[in-house]
Design an enzyme around this catalytic site. Structure first.
Site, PDB file in Angstrom:
ATOM      1  N   ARG A   9      58.442  37.825 101.864  1.00 24.54           N
ATOM      2  CA  ARG A   9      58.750  39.077 102.548  1.00 24.54           C
ATOM      3  C   ARG A   9      60.240  39.372 102.390  1.00 24.54           C
ATOM      4  NH1 ARG A   9      56.899  38.615 108.315  1.00 24.54           N
ATOM      5  NH2 ARG A   9      54.833  38.818 107.389  1.00 24.54           N
ATOM      6  N   CYS A  40      49.792  42.455 114.245  1.00 22.15           N
ATOM      7  CA  CYS A  40      50.768  42.820 113.222  1.00 22.15           C
ATOM      8  C   CYS A  40      50.834  44.315 112.954  1.00 22.15           C
ATOM      9  CB  CYS A  40      50.470  42.075 111.928  1.00 22.15           C
ATOM     10  SG  CYS A  40      50.758  40.293 112.048  1.00 22.15           S
ATOM     11  N   LYS A  42      59.904  35.019 117.336  1.00 30.54           N
ATOM     12  CA  LYS A  42      60.469  36.116 116.553  1.00 30.54           C
ATOM     13  C   LYS A  42      61.051  37.200 117.458  1.00 30.54           C
ATOM     14  CE  LYS A  42      55.717  37.763 116.129  1.00 30.54           C
ATOM     15  NZ  LYS A  42      54.610  37.936 115.189  1.00 30.54           N
ATOM     16  N   CYS A  90      43.069  39.382 113.553  1.00 26.91           N
ATOM     17  CA  CYS A  90      43.265  38.444 114.663  1.00 26.91           C
ATOM     18  C   CYS A  90      43.994  39.189 115.768  1.00 26.91           C
ATOM     19  CB  CYS A  90      44.059  37.219 114.188  1.00 26.91           C
ATOM     20  SG  CYS A  90      45.835  37.533 114.007  1.00 26.91           S
ATOM     21  N   CYS A 147      45.930  35.593 104.702  1.00 30.34           N
ATOM     22  CA  CYS A 147      46.513  35.233 105.991  1.00 30.34           C
ATOM     23  C   CYS A 147      45.825  34.007 106.576  1.00 30.34           C
ATOM     24  CB  CYS A 147      46.413  36.407 106.956  1.00 30.34           C
ATOM     25  SG  CYS A 147      47.088  36.036 108.584  1.00 30.34           S
ATOM     26  N   LYS A 162      62.270  41.431 117.292  1.00 23.10           N
ATOM     27  CA  LYS A 162      62.112  42.635 116.484  1.00 23.10           C
ATOM     28  C   LYS A 162      62.858  43.817 117.103  1.00 23.10           C
ATOM     29  CE  LYS A 162      57.567  41.290 114.707  1.00 23.10           C
ATOM     30  NZ  LYS A 162      56.143  41.657 114.548  1.00 23.10           N
ATOM     31  N   ARG A 171      63.892  39.831 112.892  1.00 28.47           N
ATOM     32  CA  ARG A 171      63.158  40.253 111.697  1.00 28.47           C
ATOM     33  C   ARG A 171      63.762  41.543 111.143  1.00 28.47           C
ATOM     34  NH1 ARG A 171      57.860  37.947 111.632  1.00 28.47           N
ATOM     35  NH2 ARG A 171      58.020  35.848 112.512  1.00 28.47           N
ATOM     36  N   CYS A 192      46.228  45.196 108.870  1.00 31.49           N
ATOM     37  CA  CYS A 192      47.003  44.040 108.419  1.00 31.49           C
ATOM     38  C   CYS A 192      46.328  43.438 107.183  1.00 31.49           C
ATOM     39  CB  CYS A 192      47.102  43.007 109.530  1.00 31.49           C
ATOM     40  SG  CYS A 192      45.523  42.240 109.956  1.00 31.49           S
TER      41      CYS A 192
END
Length: 1500
Positions: free
Chosen positions: A995, A1406, A1134, A1402, A1363, A1136, A1064, A1357
């Site tokens: 990424r 995302c 994370k 899931c 994934c 953001k 991120r 996603c």
């Protein structure tokens, strides 16, 4: 209507059921995959199998074997090969499959094989039966549903008695007939009982030597409901029979009398009489019509209703029941003495001789020695299409002709019929194969010439001929002759100097020169020449324009299927290769990988690729569009350029034409990865240019190929010396390898047992997430501490054959999917589930399961809770094992999770094993957490370098995979083929996702081109636009990882902290209409990103050096690093940041840890930002302690303070976030735990100033707005829809190629802006550059015009197959799901209405599903939680509406709601708002109430 199991309603159903009962093996030939699965032979056979109906002739305790064989896979060769393996073989097939199989049928006729043949449903071609008349079969025709059943029985008995083949044929009318009961099985036993006389006589025959009778024939298990009244088996008295069965010698050639004897058996047993010929009509008829066609019944009915004065009132009809052997005697006896004239009507589509075969049979009979009526005139007719309304008219025409003095022979009665009346039973171009057709048209355009196209209208030529390779090659030769004539005309025109302008003459000369050189510029000059000819006033110019196709140059292709592989030596493929002509052949192989293992490995398709490579003049390629579009495209282009024959073998696996692209993709990947379908290109002349002749394009195969080449010479020599061994080397290598692996594992296990002391204890586990595995290993340590000789391993690693020898067995197992076994326990479960003779009386066992009682909240789904442990516990008990502890059920909903039940269960286990009073202190290492990994990683170095250099695996260690995330790298594997590779003893197909960090989502055209190139050279030829507005590459194998990251850095981009526990990629609004604001917001996004960037040196050391840079080491052998913001442990989770510009919320600003809402003054000048904190989307299914949260408004700050505000908020999270529970570690929980006021106060203390009152703002939507806009400078911007962010080339849209061309065409100041909704904005396009950009957008179909509002507002996603945490499909499935809604929405007038629909594999969120108006969140494979009621502006969370719904249920739930919205909505009311107003779901006012008031409460 569908008939019950005890009734039959179609003739195919009747024949198939009888075939099942009288056969050991039934081959069901599938004529066309479009056929409905609820009709036809196969449906009936499936029903018999489903109900486990026992056959009459199978061995006791066994069922008949049913095999479906495609019509293009040489099914009758399969039948020939079955002859030596089964005594009782039958085939069900459509008549259209027979003529091409005559060579095989000639062999089958000599054996007791029964073929049940269904004629076309609309209008049958009886020539398909007539063509078989000389093969030696007995040909029996039935005319009704009852007859189809009776004569099917007769056919089988006749075949058994004579040892010769029988073909039972019938016309299958459209639709269903009045159902009749299936014949009582006991009555069939009566027939079989009588037939046993024959077995006594012919014991030496082929069949009798293998014959065996099943006394329980037709018995059904408890599921079946087959009807029929039981009848005691009785002896049939010989006196009841017309024929003395004991005196019939069935081994002679008198097949007709044998057939009559069997008909007599049917009469006595079933009470119905059948004759070779039947007469219908008046006894004093003066005219008889012998009808060999499907409309005989209609003729009989019409004549029966005719009045006395009608012209056809004294007409009789003769029908043929036994067509071969033909009985002259029986025919003559059937014709009434009063008949003065005889008509013969034959139903054939294309009469190839003047006199029809049946007509000749009749004439020969009338002229035989037995005949006394030779003077009767006979008139032949060709029977066309008729229906009940036109029969009367046809009869009048027949009578007028036959009564005339000079009747016309071969007169057509009825309508003419095309050669392909019934597409269900004839060749058709598979719709799925258009994937390759589209590629050809896309690449070659007007130049493309498909020589055997099924769409072409070739008068008088059936498709079965015009579609084959011989026809295509002949068409090529004909076109070459036409081209020669055209060239001659050009040359003649030049010599005659007849053109009116010199430019035309010059262009003709250039074209002639280039055509001799086969130049690629030929079409370019051709276009100019056509234009010049159109302006030339000469007559020859107008004539030459008729040959435009020749002027442009053509690329000639023959397209066919893998059916051509079975007989290469005599097929048109061989002719093409041997000819050396410049023609291309595309052969589409559709056999699914999972169906590759044939029963008889000797019956295999020839490898056309290897066959063609033996010729030095042919280009050969093997491609798979669903594996590598780029390689397929390259192969097609190379094939076209190659001067000579080109053979391209293309893979497109499917079982039915309704198979989705997803299914085909998964099958393709399995085939390519396993090596079943290698991707390669072979150019015999490439070495002339210094290139290799052979290019292997299958990445997964390259190492295997290297190993193969090392042993290839030895094996080849060995095969030549020992031919039998040679035949088995290739086929058995894989299975031998797996056997050796199992043996090695078993030997290691045995050796381990020998080294143990103490009572034995085997602990097995099955675990996907690792919890059950860790628990089993902890139990193992504790067992050893108590003196047990304990071993621990995955269930599938245990040698199953040793299970009976175990003394003490403990199994710890988690729950996967919908009550499924985890991946590493499925083989063990399948083995123990299917074992019927396993005796475990000496085994003591205990089972502990891990599950979540709320994961499947509906009462009907409660069975899934801990299902694997319950099933295994019950199965072990059934097999005799002794349970020493009651089944333990760990429940995530208990106060301490699974530990609540586990602690009790483990205590009971030690007591049961006799060590309950033993106190043991085992030094158990604490579990390694993410926090430990970060601290021990030496500032994010870990052992990544060592892992990259380890060539023994395609992956890296688990700890390194966590550390690598901070470098923007994820370890993944291809989950489509994970299970297959495990079964083959291989590790997962590891690769990496990369990424990119790209603040604000802005890149230059050069950077776009760099990513495009890196994806092709190092990845899977695609890349993804993420929901954080950046690039994501997939499929990068380990050896390419470093070079890929180097290339990204060379493009002035990097991957630092694109993943991992840090800040991120900073997301920013796209704002195509306002350049100055976008530029300023972008600068802040970049500044924030740089301010919060980790300062790790490891990134440069690992990825950007060549291994020559020396590290300066200090005490402790570690490089000196310093992280001023993060420290050695970085953040708990994370972090953001996103920037939005009202009224557009295209970044979902409320979903991030920090959301910045730009505030402008009255002149549209940026003054500052409203600051949101605490947004987050990740949750855990059915864990109400986790929930999504929208950001809380803290207040307003000036723009010059915004960077430091982001920093201070992140520092609060660093110091206060939960580092023990990662599902509680995000800022959203930190704020709720602290309270918003306390959090705001802490932030203000760190800042040294207070937040001001928030500025006014309003959002309208959180979607992108597509199409063209101009900014204030007059520059143009185009927002382009990219479905789910995937940039790739497909047969439908070559998006990757198109955007590459656009990037090349854009000037340096152009931009590619990536949006948070996974789309792309082509920005800063000057007016003068618009023509080329708009042309490219249109050329590559990138203009968004064909998409619905729902599709344009959707996102998904990645999920499967890359994934690692996905539990359901998403990116690959959402387009399919939307397609199933679009037509309904269009009916409601909602096609262009925007509805925000998001799908995830899931609950991690995302694509921010919890803010969508409609969301489908993966719960298990194929099951989703349906969420409704999110705000269209992205400010309101949605609510659970229905848990665990599949596709059908989701559509059933959504369609009525959309209909209500269409009818009841207020002006401008969005779908989510309507659902709240209508009370369908309640609004979620804050994250902590997300689980409250749901439409579907969890059921305890």
């Amino acid at each position: 209507m569908a008939s019950p199991i005890g009734f039959i309603s179609t003739r195919e159903d009747a024949a198939a059921r009888v075939a099942y009962l009288f056969s050991e093996t039934v081959l069901s030939v599938q004529p066309n995959l479009k056929a409905s699965p609820s009709v036809g032979f196969q449906h009936a056979l499936d029903q018999m199998v489903f109900h486990m109906v026992r056959g009459i002739v199978t061995k006791r305790g066994t069922l008949p074997s049913i095999y479906s064989v495609r019509h293009n896979a040489d099914p009758f060769l399969t039948a020939v090969e079955e002859l030596g393996k089964t005594a009782f073989l039958s085939i069900t097939a459509a008549s259209s499959t027979l003529p091409a199989a005559i060579t095989h049928l000639a062999k089958l006729a000599k054996y007791p094989v029964v073929i049940h043949v269904s004629m076309s449903r609309s209008f049958a071609d009886f020539s398909e039966i007539i063509s078989l008349r000389q093969l030696g079969f007995t040909l029996i025709q039935s005319f009704s549903l009852r007859e189809a059943q009776d004569l099917a029985i007769a056919s089988h008995i006749l075949a058994i008695r004579t040892g010769k083949g029988v073909i039972h044929f019938f016309h299958q009318p459209e639709g269903e007939e009045t159902p009749i009961p299936f014949e009582d099985v006991s009555k069939l036993d009566n027939v079989v009982y009588r037939s046993a006389l024959v077995f006594g006589v012919s014991a030496a025959g082929i069949v009798a030597n293998k014959g065996h009778w099943n006394d329980t024939a037709g018995d059904i298990d408890s599921k079946s409901s087959m009807g029929g009244t039981a009848v005691d088996k009785t002896h049939i008295a010989q006196s009841n029979l017309t024929h003395d069965l004991t005196r019939v010698d069935y081994r002679t050639g008198d097949l007709f009398h044998a057939a009559e004897a069997v008909f007599d058996l049917i009469r006595v047993a079933l009470g119905r009489t059948y004759k070779a010929f039947d007469y219908h009509g008046a006894g004093n008829a003066d005219t008889a019509l012998l009808i060999f066609g499907s409309s005989a019944k209609d003729f009989i009915t019409a004549i029966g209703h005719a009045g006395s004065g009608n012209i056809y009132s004294k007409v009789g009809v003769i029908t043929v029941r036994i067509y071969r052997p033909w009985s002259v005697e029986k025919l003559l006896a059937t014709i009434p003495q009063s008949v003065e004239r005889l008509g013969v009507l034959e139903q054939v589509h294309c009469q190839t001789t003047k006199w029809g075969p049946v007509l000749l049979d009749v004439i020969s009979s009338l002229n035989s020695d037995l005949s006394t009526t030779a003077a009767i005139p006979v008139v032949g007719y060709q029977l066309g299409y008729l229906d009940s309304e036109t029969i009367g008219q046809a009869l009048r025409g027949i009578m007028q002709n036959i009564q005339s003095k000079t009747p016309i022979q071969n007169l057509l009665v009825g309508g003419p019929v095309s050669h392909d009346v019934d597409l269900e039973y004839h060749l058709s171009q598979t719709e799925l194969e258009t994937a390759y057709s589209k590629m050809l048209y896309s690449v070659f355009g007007a130049k493309l010439s498909i020589l055997n196209s099924l769409d072409s209208n070739e008068s008088g030529i059936p498709r079965t001929i015009s579609s084959n390779p011989e026809y295509g090659f002949g068409a090529y030769l004909a076109k070459e002759e036409e081209k020669k004539l055209f060239v001659y005309k050009l040359q003649k025109a030049i010599k005659a100097n007849v053109f009116t302008n010199q430019e035309t003459k010059n262009l003709v000369l250039r074209w002639l020169l280039l055509s001799r050189e086969s130049s690629s510029k030929l079409s370019e000059v051709g276009v100019e020449l056509i234009s010049s000819l159109e302006s030339d006033s000469s007559e020859i110019a107008r004539e030459l324009l008729k040959g435009k196709a020749f002027l442009l140059g053509t690329t000639s292709w023959i397209i066919g299927s893998d059916a051509w592989s079975y007989d290469l030596g005599t097929s048109g493929v061989h002719n093409v290769i041997a000819s050396g002509k410049n023609v291309n052949v595309l052969i589409v192989d559709s056999q699914p990988y999972t169906a590759r293992a044939a029963r008889d490995a000797s019956h295999r398709k020839k490898d056309i690729g290897l066959y063609a490579m033996n010729y030095s003049n042919s280009y050969v390629a093997s491609i798979a569009v669903y594996s590598s579009y780029t390689q397929a495209l390259q192969a097609l282009i190379e094939a076209d350029k190659f001067e000579g024959p080109s053979i391209v073998i293309a893979y497109l696996p499917y079982n039915e034409e309704t198979d989705s692209a997803l299914t085909i993709l998964q099958e393709t990947k399995k085939a390519v990865d396993s090596g079943y379908w290698p991707l390669y290109r072979w150019d015999p002349r490439a070495d002339e240019s210094g290139l290799p002749n052979f290019q292997l394009d299958s990445q997964a195969l390259k190492k295997q190929l290297k190993d193969f080449l090392e042993r290839e010479n030895h094996l080849s020599q060995l095969a030549r010396r020992v031919p039998v061994l040679g035949e088995n080397i290739a086929g058995s290598y894989g299975s031998n390898l797996r056997s050796q692996q199992r043996k090695k594992a078993k030997d290691a296990y045995s050796k381990l047992l020998e080294s143990l002391t103490g009572p034995p204890l085997t602990i097995l586990f099955a675990s996907d997430g690792g919890t059950a595995e860790n628990l089993a290993k902890r139990l193992h340590r504790r067992a050893k501490g108590r003196g047990f000789g304990a071993v621990v391993m995955a269930m599938d690693d245990f040698p199953f054959e040793d299970l009976v020898a175990e003394e003490n067995l403990v199994i710890v197992i988690s729950t996967a999917g919908q009550g499924e076994f985890p991946q590493n326990g499925r083989n063990f479960w399948e083995s123990i589930k299917s074992s019927t003779d396993l005796d475990l009386n000496s085994v003591n066992y205990a089972v502990f399961g891990l599950g979540d009682s709320h994961y499947w909240p509906r009462k009907q789904d409660a069975v899934y809770y801990n299902k694997p442990s319950k099933d295994l516990n019950s199965r072990l008990e059934i097999l005799g094992a002794k349970r020493i502890v009651e089944l333990g059920l760990g429940n995530n909903q208990d106060p301490d999770g699974y530990q609540t039940a586990y602690l009790v269960w483990e205590t009971q286990l030690w007591v049961a094993l006799g060590v309950g009073g033993v106190d043991v202190f085992v030094d158990e290492p604490p579990p390694l957490t993410n926090e430990d990994i970060k601290i021990q990683s030496n500032y994010l170095r870990g052992t990544i370098v060592e892992g990259l250099n380890d060539e023994s695996t395609g992956g890296i260690s688990a700890s390194d995979s966590q550390v690598a995330k901070f470098h923007g790298v994820y370890l993944q594997d291809d989950r489509d083929i994970r299970e297959q590779r495990k079964a083959s003893g291989l590790e997962p197909a590891y690769f990496f996702m990369i990424r990119v960090r790209m603040p604000a989502g802005v890149s230059t055209p050069a950077q776009w081109l760099a990513i495009d190139r890196i994806a092709g050279e190092n990845g899977n030829h695609t890349f993804k636009i993420t929901t954080r507005g950046t690039y994501q590459l997939h499929g990068v194998i380990k050896k390419n990882l470093k070079s890929a990251i180097k290339a990204i850095n060379a493009a002035l981009l990097d991957t630092i902290a694109a993943c991992g526990d840090g800040n991120r990629n900073v997301l920013c609004a796209g704002l195509p209409h306002n350049h100055s604001l976008h530029e300023e917001l972008t600068s802040y996004a970049r500044e924030i990103s740089e301010r919060l960037l980790p300062r790790m040196k490891a990134y440069h050391e690992i990825w950007l050096t060549d291994g020559n840079d020396e590290r300066k080491l200090v005490a402790g052998n570690a490089a000196v690093d310093f992280e001023p913001l993060y420290g050695a442990s970085y953040l708990p989770r994370k972090f953001k940041v996103a920037i939005a510009m009202p009224p557009y919320n295209d970044v979902d600003v409320f979903a991030h840890d920090v959301g910045l809402i730009a505030i402008v003054d009255g002149e549209d000048k940026l003054t500052g930002f409203n600051v949101l904190a605490g947004g987050g989307m990740g949750i855990t299914h059915n864990n109400k302690k986790t929930y999504p949260r929208t950001g809380t408004l803290l207040g307003y700050v000036k723009k010059e303070d915004v960077v430091v505000v982001c920093e201070k908020i992140m520092l609060i999270q660093r110091d206060n976030g939960d580092r023990k529970a990662r599902n509680h570690a995000r800022l959203q929980y930190t704020i709720d735990d602290m309270g918003i006021d306390v959090f705001r106060q802490k932030a203000e203390e760190l800042l040294g100033f207070k937040f001001e009152e928030a500025g006014a703002f309003m959002f309208e939507s959180n979607i992108d707005h597509f199409g063209w806009v101009k900014d204030e400078r007059g520059l143009n911007h185009f927002t382009m829809f990219v479905e789910n962010g995937r940039i790739q080339d497909t047969p439908d849209v070559r998006m990757k190629t198109g955007l590459r061309e656009i990037a090349l065409a854009m000037k340096p100041r152009g931009e590619f802006r990536l949006t948070g909704n996974q789309h792309v904005i082509l920005s800063n396009i000057a007016e003068k550059d618009m023509p080329v950009v708009t042309r490219l957008i249109a050329e590559y179909k990138l203009d968004n015009l064909r998409h619905s509002g729902l599709r344009l507002s959707s996102s998904a996603c990645v999920a499967f197959p890359t994934c690692g945490v996905a539990i359901a499909e998403s990116e690959r499935y959402l387009p399919i799901f939307i397609s199933k809604l679009e037509s309904y929405l269009e009916e409601l007038g909602l096609r262009h209405d925007s509805v925000v629909l998001r799908m995830t594999g899931c609950p991690n969120g995302c694509v921010r599903p919890w803010l969508a108006e409609v969301a489908m969140v993966g719960k298990a494979y194929g099951a989703y939680n349906l969420m409704l009621g999110g705000g269209y502006d992205g400010q309101r969370l949605n609510k659970l509406y229905k848990s665990s719904v599949n596709e059908e249920q989701a559509l059933e739930l959504l369609k009525p709601l959309f209909k209500r919205w269409a009818l009841e909505r207020k002006e401008g009311e969005h779908f989510g708002d309507f659902l709240i107003r209508a009370g369908v779901v309640k609004p979620t006012l804050e994250g902590k109430t997300f689980h409250d008031d749901v439409a579907e409460e969890d059921d305890e």
